[in-house]
Write an enzyme that holds these catalytic residues in place. Sequence first.
Site, PDB file in Angstrom:
ATOM      1  CB  THR A  48      -0.926  -0.001   1.226  1.00  0.00           C
ATOM      2  OG1 THR A  48      -1.712  -1.199   1.214  1.00  0.00           O
ATOM      3  CG2 THR A  48      -1.848   1.203   1.207  1.00  0.00           C
ATOM      4  CE1 TYR A 111     -15.021  -3.412  -8.915  1.00  0.00           C
ATOM      5  CE2 TYR A 111     -16.326  -5.416  -9.075  1.00  0.00           C
ATOM      6  CZ  TYR A 111     -16.175  -4.064  -9.311  1.00  0.00           C
ATOM      7  OH  TYR A 111     -17.180  -3.353  -9.919  1.00  0.00           O
ATOM      8  CE1 TYR A 141      -1.600  -4.740   4.362  1.00  0.00           C
ATOM      9  CE2 TYR A 141      -1.148  -4.693   2.002  1.00  0.00           C
ATOM     10  CZ  TYR A 141      -1.241  -4.036   3.213  1.00  0.00           C
ATOM     11  OH  TYR A 141      -0.994  -2.691   3.275  1.00  0.00           O
ATOM     12  CE  LYS A 171       1.574  -3.751   6.419  1.00  0.00           C
ATOM     13  NZ  LYS A 171       1.820  -2.898   5.245  1.00  0.00           N
TER      14      LYS A 171
END
Length: 296
Positions: A48, A111, A141, A171
Amino acid sequence: MTEQHPRGVYSAALTPVTTEGTPDATLFVTHCQRLLAEGCDGIAMLGTTGEANSFANDERRALLEAVVAAGIAPDRLLPGTGVAALSETVALTRHALSLGVTTVVMLPPFYYKGVTEDGLFAAYAEVVQRLADPRLRIVLYHIPQMSAVPIPFPVIARLRAAYPGTFSGIKDSAGDLAHMEALVEACPGLAVLAGADPLMLPLLRKGGAGCITATSNLVAADLAFVFRHFSDLNRAAEVEAAQARIVAMRNRASRFAQMASLKALLADRTGEEGWHRLRPPLLPLSEAERGALLVE
């Protein structure tokens, strides 16, 4: 309990951008080498903070190739390979494996919202099955504020049971320390990595494995010191001082848009003008914001 891996301080590395709007591989390699020299255990690139979802897959592959070609050991790299299309996630992960990079950070397919736990399990399972590579290690993630697709505990448990050793870490960037601590408790041996710099220290004290964080682009040495000495009572005052600097920098970088602020601060520190640029839709700070940020 199995040994946690990955373990340590991993920088969620910023990606410099050229005047043409492409990733600046030369400057990025220099930055990665600097982060490792400052004490990072590895580089979590193309996440990110690295604006990965603004770059095409060929740009992502080229940047990873440049880092490996520059001599940075593949086992110190954690590239992001999770995208919305399952086949492209497989292709990016296969490319990483071809370079000797065996641990990747993988977003869920993001999505479609409100997907079932069975659907989420199936997506990750199909990636593993298509790759069929025993070297593969995946760090999940969890960043629901961005992906809007959380990774629930039952899905993590099912994946670890179905593919022992493959799903080695997570994470957790949701910013909820209690959630991270619950992961440590519920998932023995899983490397639980804080996604927010100030939370690494309290997470380590509960058995966490370290961090993958954005402010490490600026405070890598302090994070490394905290990681290595957090349990040393003789250095408690130094740990607390380093933690205070980490918190202060995180707060400073969060006053305005975070990625733009981190890049402005890095440009100011290094004199490397390439750090001022971002790829739209993200934009640099305004002159007023930059001025306010840099006088703090």
